[in-house]
Design a protein around this motif. Structure first.
Motif, PDB file in Angstrom:
ATOM      1  N   HIS A 221      -3.954  24.448  24.232  1.00  0.00           N
ATOM      2  CA  HIS A 221      -5.196  24.560  24.990  1.00  0.00           C
ATOM      3  C   HIS A 221      -5.293  23.503  26.091  1.00  0.00           C
ATOM      4  CE1 HIS A 221      -9.064  26.479  25.488  1.00  0.00           C
ATOM      5  NE2 HIS A 221      -9.647  25.296  25.565  1.00  0.00           N
ATOM      6  N   ARG A 222      -4.626  22.381  25.899  1.00  0.00           N
ATOM      7  CA  ARG A 222      -4.654  21.358  26.958  1.00  0.00           C
ATOM      8  C   ARG A 222      -4.037  21.881  28.239  1.00  0.00           C
ATOM      9  NH1 ARG A 222      -2.882  17.026  22.377  1.00  0.00           N
ATOM     10  NH2 ARG A 222      -4.995  16.627  21.575  1.00  0.00           N
ATOM     11  N   TRP A 223      -3.044  22.754  28.130  1.00  0.00           N
ATOM     12  CA  TRP A 223      -2.431  23.335  29.324  1.00  0.00           C
ATOM     13  C   TRP A 223      -3.376  24.326  29.993  1.00  0.00           C
ATOM     14  CZ3 TRP A 223       1.471  21.218  31.651  1.00  0.00           C
ATOM     15  CH2 TRP A 223       2.293  20.365  30.912  1.00  0.00           C
ATOM     16  N   ARG A 230      -2.791  27.079  38.826  1.00  0.00           N
ATOM     17  CA  ARG A 230      -1.633  27.941  38.570  1.00  0.00           C
ATOM     18  C   ARG A 230      -1.108  27.719  37.162  1.00  0.00           C
ATOM     19  NH1 ARG A 230       1.865  25.574  43.142  1.00  0.00           N
ATOM     20  NH2 ARG A 230       0.727  23.780  42.329  1.00  0.00           N
ATOM     21  N   ARG A 231      -1.163  26.484  36.698  1.00  0.00           N
ATOM     22  CA  ARG A 231      -0.679  26.179  35.345  1.00  0.00           C
ATOM     23  C   ARG A 231      -1.721  26.537  34.296  1.00  0.00           C
ATOM     24  NH1 ARG A 231       2.850  20.699  35.260  1.00  0.00           N
ATOM     25  NH2 ARG A 231       4.001  21.998  33.779  1.00  0.00           N
ATOM     26  N   ALA A 232      -2.967  26.633  34.728  1.00  0.00           N
ATOM     27  CA  ALA A 232      -4.048  26.911  33.782  1.00  0.00           C
ATOM     28  C   ALA A 232      -4.171  28.392  33.448  1.00  0.00           C
ATOM     29  CB  ALA A 232      -5.378  26.403  34.339  1.00  0.00           C
ATOM     30  N   GLN A 233      -3.387  29.247  34.087  1.00  0.00           N
ATOM     31  CA  GLN A 233      -3.465  30.685  33.815  1.00  0.00           C
ATOM     32  C   GLN A 233      -2.673  31.011  32.541  1.00  0.00           C
ATOM     33  OE1 GLN A 233      -5.388  32.531  35.963  1.00  0.00           O
ATOM     34  NE2 GLN A 233      -5.756  30.619  37.036  1.00  0.00           N
ATOM     35  N   CYS A 234      -3.065  30.419  31.436  1.00  0.00           N
ATOM     36  CA  CYS A 234      -2.324  30.591  30.182  1.00  0.00           C
ATOM     37  C   CYS A 234      -3.236  30.258  29.008  1.00  0.00           C
ATOM     38  CB  CYS A 234      -1.097  29.667  30.169  1.00  0.00           C
ATOM     39  SG  CYS A 234      -1.504  27.907  30.174  1.00  0.00           S
ATOM     40  N   PHE A 247       0.544  39.454  25.330  1.00  0.00           N
ATOM     41  CA  PHE A 247       0.360  39.807  26.739  1.00  0.00           C
ATOM     42  C   PHE A 247       1.036  38.832  27.700  1.00  0.00           C
ATOM     43  CE2 PHE A 247      -3.417  41.757  24.648  1.00  0.00           C
ATOM     44  CZ  PHE A 247      -3.063  43.082  24.877  1.00  0.00           C
ATOM     45  N   GLY A 248       1.871  37.954  27.175  1.00  0.00           N
ATOM     46  CA  GLY A 248       2.727  37.133  28.031  1.00  0.00           C
ATOM     47  C   GLY A 248       2.067  35.945  28.688  1.00  0.00           C
ATOM     48  N   THR A 249       0.960  35.436  28.136  1.00  0.00           N
ATOM     49  CA  THR A 249       0.300  34.282  28.752  1.00  0.00           C
ATOM     50  C   THR A 249       0.405  33.016  27.889  1.00  0.00           C
ATOM     51  OG1 THR A 249      -1.808  35.079  27.820  1.00  0.00           O
ATOM     52  CG2 THR A 249      -1.324  35.630  30.128  1.00  0.00           C
ATOM     53  N   TRP A 250       1.200  33.062  26.830  1.00  0.00           N
ATOM     54  CA  TRP A 250       1.405  31.849  26.011  1.00  0.00           C
ATOM     55  C   TRP A 250       2.298  30.890  26.793  1.00  0.00           C
ATOM     56  CZ3 TRP A 250       5.306  28.903  23.953  1.00  0.00           C
ATOM     57  CH2 TRP A 250       4.967  28.032  22.911  1.00  0.00           C
ATOM     58  N   TYR A 251       1.933  29.617  26.764  1.00  0.00           N
ATOM     59  CA  TYR A 251       2.710  28.631  27.531  1.00  0.00           C
ATOM     60  C   TYR A 251       2.578  27.258  26.882  1.00  0.00           C
ATOM     61  CZ  TYR A 251       4.054  25.538  31.413  1.00  0.00           C
ATOM     62  OH  TYR A 251       4.649  24.573  32.185  1.00  0.00           O
ATOM     63  N   MET A 252       3.706  26.612  26.647  1.00  0.00           N
ATOM     64  CA  MET A 252       3.709  25.223  26.217  1.00  0.00           C
ATOM     65  C   MET A 252       5.098  24.649  26.509  1.00  0.00           C
ATOM     66  SD  MET A 252       2.658  23.380  22.617  1.00  0.00           S
ATOM     67  CE  MET A 252       4.275  23.450  21.860  1.00  0.00           C
ATOM     68  N   PRO A 253       5.221  23.888  27.595  1.00  0.00           N
ATOM     69  CA  PRO A 253       6.544  23.348  27.956  1.00  0.00           C
ATOM     70  C   PRO A 253       7.012  22.318  26.943  1.00  0.00           C
ATOM     71  CG  PRO A 253       4.845  22.388  29.330  1.00  0.00           C
ATOM     72  CD  PRO A 253       4.175  23.448  28.516  1.00  0.00           C
ATOM     73  N   LEU A 566      -8.740  30.806  46.471  1.00  0.00           N
ATOM     74  CA  LEU A 566      -7.411  31.360  46.704  1.00  0.00           C
ATOM     75  C   LEU A 566      -6.603  31.409  45.413  1.00  0.00           C
ATOM     76  CD1 LEU A 566      -6.493  29.721  50.118  1.00  0.00           C
ATOM     77  CD2 LEU A 566      -7.239  32.054  49.694  1.00  0.00           C
ATOM     78  N   VAL A 567      -6.782  30.401  44.567  1.00  0.00           N
ATOM     79  CA  VAL A 567      -6.095  30.403  43.273  1.00  0.00           C
ATOM     80  C   VAL A 567      -6.526  31.610  42.455  1.00  0.00           C
ATOM     81  CG1 VAL A 567      -5.915  29.210  41.066  1.00  0.00           C
ATOM     82  CG2 VAL A 567      -5.684  27.931  43.187  1.00  0.00           C
TER      83      VAL A 567
END
Length: 845
Positions: A221-223, A230-234, A247-253, A566-567
């Motif tokens: 959730h911090r991401w 752009r990075r917050a779209q997850c 749906f392909g929006t999971w993200y954690m580098p 724009l974002v």
């Protein structure tokens, strides 16, 4: 032990909360107490733990943070929607469960299974609502409140605008009330949602391991709260993360990277009362208007209305007898210039009529006039006009040497008057186009100096340089931007400046490829543009000269709100001109000839409410027409400024050089145009073809069709056959080959050229090498070709080797079509659409 604890806190306290909830229900305690008791205990435990074991020291809340978040927690999360609403919900749920249970809900399932089902169902709906909050601006204005803190800690889980909480209620309560879901199920869901939410926003050092793929964790959730949108779209999930995975929006580098928290606008108010009102306040999405701009907005519409009426009346009178105006104009030009070198050589003093002028002065191309122009430049001789040129308009020539077209002061004054007249007709067609900012893209008025010290530049820039300061106040671009020589840098700067003006209503550019090139750059570099808008600046500012940088003062101000918009548009896949500039109402550009292909692509970029207005027939040598209406074919000849003659195309191509004047033109017929200008071009053949489409009183209206034989023009490059042949010959010499047959086809659909060459022996290299060499040589021979290639308005040159006897096959084709074999002359440069022979069938594979 210290390494293990971050993995323990979440499952331990989460399980304890569930156990407490179950125990209290079993003991028969009130449902409200069974729900909020474990939530309160878990919240206090997390707050204490994050104080002693923080993830980041810099995320420790300040007093102002705690006060604001406490207010949100009390008024938004507890008093307003929870104590009153939840009690009502539970009461309604009990009644609905007893009297109207829906068959669509599995009431017979065990309590834990129903709670899990509700978590998945609510999170599915909340997932899509949450995504909409990040892409649809009205919802983002509400949701922005939640993202506004630049730190994460337990209490700011409750920072939501009340209206957004009402939206949440429609997802996590109302549907389940209607289904008659048991109160215990709804209470169990709220318990899981609340406890997970406290963990999700906490500053407690936590590690979830495999649970990152199950629950909406603090680590993921911090991401979602990243300042970079752009990075917050997850990671939109609330209690569970499974929908993000699906749906392909999971993200954690990986790698322990830390993310900056917050929103783009660092000045966004943080106080409770201010955040209640901020979503409803007007946002500054365009560059603020100064005093002069406000004056321009007030004065220009009535001025254009008044001048439009005056010009319409004058034109109505003049078009009833255009030859009276033309004869007087020719007489004046001849009289004023009879003592020039050219005038004496051709006996201007004895020429009293058009007929005598046509007999005495031959039709000329530029190379015939070049010696006179050189005499003016090198010796100051009055070779063409009595009044010395004040400047020169440079364009590409049929040889490698550019053409420097002389421009006298009276002619410049007349050209600027034509431009002002054309603008009044644009206003008549679309008044709203002049209500906002104006993006007018022209070339530099001054590109250098000649031997006589006088400047040369582009005709468009020279004419536009006379724009009044009041009108310039509405311009997006300072004049200095026109002179940026690096094409890519110039268009990046234009895009950066234009993006700051959401109120853009007018876009003017001769080439219809220009707006498409700008949008291509925007899509490729939107991240840099957004960063520049957010911070204020231009990422490549250091590459500009000092004069241009100084002119940009005040034009590169930070605009976080516009950057944020724009974002959101990008996240929603909205990257058309219609999305970026929703108020755009008029695009003025070429729509005739080869430009018509590009216009179709441009139309797809625009809103149906945006009109495309034909600019008119404009060249560096003279302006031939201006449009009376948006559509092509309404070009009124500039017969008050230029004396015009015409040669019927079919006859001209057969070698019959008979010319006629305006009064003898016929509707539907194509003509070559020949002009005599006040700046010393006499019976000048420009190799352009126009068609008569209609008449205004006794005056024909013209439409530009194309360049004549041996010249092509896709996007303003005006490529000559001689240049192509010279470039191919040089490239073939480098390859140790000779060309037996050369054909260059202008492909308007592809916005590029394809070169076909039949070599005298098998080549040792592929055709791509030939294309690269010829492209480099054409850049050297034609400055306009180089400019269009640099700005990517013209696609890279393609080439193909032809099989033996391909040239003979083409000649046989032409002879079969009616050309005489003994008079056959191959034109090596033409348009693909009119070529009529399949060279691809003769390409060596």
């Amino acid at each position: 032990m210290s390494r293990a604890l971050p993995y323990v806190w979440y499952p331990l306290l989460f399980a304890a909360s569930i156990a407490g909830f179950g125990a209290m229900l079993t003991a028969g305690l009130p449902l409200v107490l069974a729900t909020y008791g474990p939530i309160f205990v878990a919240a206090v435990a997390i707050i204490v733990l994050e104080f002693y074991l923080p993830e980041r020291e810099q995320w420790r809340p300040r007093r102002a943070d705690v006060l604001s978040d406490a207010a949100f927690m009390v008024f938004v999360q507890v008093l307003l929607p929870r104590i009153l609403a939840v009690l009502a919900v539970l009461a309604m749920a009990q009644w609905m469960h007893e009297h109207a249970p829906s068959p669509w809900w599995p009431h017979e399932w065990p309590l834990w299974a129903q709670i899990l089902a509700m978590v998945l169902a609510v999170d599915f709906m909340r997932y899509w609502v949450h995504r909409a909050c990040h892409t649809w601006m009205p919802l983002w204005r509400l949701h922005e409140v939640h993202h506004s803190p630049d730190i994460l800690y337990t209490l700011n889980v409750g920072r939501f605008h009340p209206l957004e909480k009402l939206l949440h209620f429609t997802c996590d309560s109302a549907p389940f009330l209607l289904l008659g879901v048991a109160p215990e199920v709804i209470a169990g869901y709220f318990l899981l949602y609340a406890v997970n939410g406290f963990f999700q926003h906490s500053n407690l050092r936590l590690r979830y391991g495999w649970l990152n793929y199950v629950v909406g964790s603090a680590e993921t959730h911090r991401w979602h709260h990243a300042r970079d949108p752009r990075r917050a779209q997850c990671n939109y999930g609330n209690t569970t993360i499974v929908w993000d995975l699906l749906f392909g929006t999971w993200y954690m580098p990986k790698g322990g990277e830390q993310v900056e928290i917050g929103i783009i606008d660092k000045a966004y108010p943080k106080g409770f009362l201010a955040q209640m009102l901020t979503p409803f306040k007007a946002r500054v999405l365009s560059t603020p208007r100064g005093f002069l701009r406000r004056v321009a907005d007030w004065l220009i519409p009535p001025y254009l209305r008044m001048m439009g009426q005056l010009h319409a009346w004058r034109i109505s009178r003049a078009t009833r007898d255009p030859m009276r105006v033309q004869r007087a104009l020719l007489e004046r030009i001849l009289r004023e210039n009879e003592q020039t070198t050219f005038g004496r050589e051709y006996g201007f003093s004895s020429l009293k009529t058009y007929e005598s002028y046509a007999r005495a002065v031959p039709i000329m191309e530029f190379e015939a006039l070049r010696p006179y122009i050189d005499a003016e430049i090198e010796r100051g001789e009055h070779a063409l006009t009595r009044e010395a040129p004040i400047q020169y308009m440079r364009t590409s020539g049929s040889t490698g040497k550019p053409k420097d077209i002389p421009l006298t002061a009276p002619h410049l004054k007349a050209l600027r008057a034509i431009q002002r007249t054309s603008v009044t007709f644009q206003y008549r067609a679309c008044p709203e186009a002049f209500s906002g900012s104006i993006l007018a893209i022209v070339s530099a008025a001054e590109e250098g100096r000649l031997a006589n010290g006088k400047a040369y530049g582009a005709a468009s820039g020279i004419v536009a340089a006379g724009t009044s300061e009041i009108v310039k106040a509405k311009f997006v671009l300072p004049q200095e931007v026109w002179g940026v020589t690096d094409a890519t840098l110039k268009y990046l700067l234009i895009a950066r400046l234009a993006l700051a003006h959401r109120d853009l209503t007018y876009f003017g550019s001769a080439n219809s490829t220009t707006p498409l090139a700008l949008m291509k750059l925007y899509r490729e570099h939107h991240a840099e543009f957004i960063a520049d808008l957010c911070d204020g600046g231009f990422s490549r500012l250091s590459e500009l000269d000092e004069t241009t940088r100084a002119a940009l003062t005040g034009s590169l101000a930070a605009n976080p709100a516009r950057a944020e918009e724009l974002v959101r548009l990008n996240a929603a896949g909205k990257q058309r001109m219609a999305d970026i500039w929703p108020n755009l109402r008029l695009v003025v550009t070429w729509t005739c000839g080869s430009a018509g292909v590009t216009v179709r692509a441009l139309r797809e970029e625009l809103s149906p409410r945006t009109r495309i207005f034909e600019l008119g027939y404009v060249s560096s040598e003279f302006r031939g027409t201006f449009s009376l209406c948006p559509h092509a074919g309404t070009g009124l000849p500039t017969f008050e400024t230029h004396f015009l003659e015409f040669g019927e195309r079919d006859r001209w191509d057969r070698g019959e050089r008979e010319c006629v004047t305006l009064d003898r033109l016929r509707k539907g017929v194509d003509y070559y145009i020949i002009a005599t200008t006040p700046s010393g071009l006499y019976r000048y053949f420009i190799n352009d073809i126009v068609r008569v489409t209609a008449f205004l009183h006794a005056t024909p209206l013209l439409k530009f069709m194309q360049k004549g034989k041996g010249v092509t023009n896709i996007t303003g490059e005006k490529l000559y056959e001689a240049q192509v042949l010279a470039a191919v010959a040089a490239a073939m010499r480098r390859l140790g080959l000779n060309a037996l047959f050369v054909m260059m086809l202008a492909d308007e659909e592809a916005r590029g050229y394809r070169l076909y060459v039949e070599p005298d022996r098998p080549p040792a290299c592929d055709a791509a090498a030939l294309a690269r060499d010829v492209d480099v040589l054409l850049r050297e021979l034609n400055i306009e070709y180089e400019s269009k290639r640099d700005s990517e308005r013209l696609a890279p040159l393609q080439a193909a080797w032809l099989k033996d006897e391909a040239g003979d096959a083409y000649k046989a084709h032409c002879v079969a079509k009616g050309q005489r074999e003994g008079q056959f002359k191959c034109v090596s440069l033409t348009y693909r659409k009119s070529f009529g022979f399949d060279l691809e069938a003769h390409v060596a594979r």
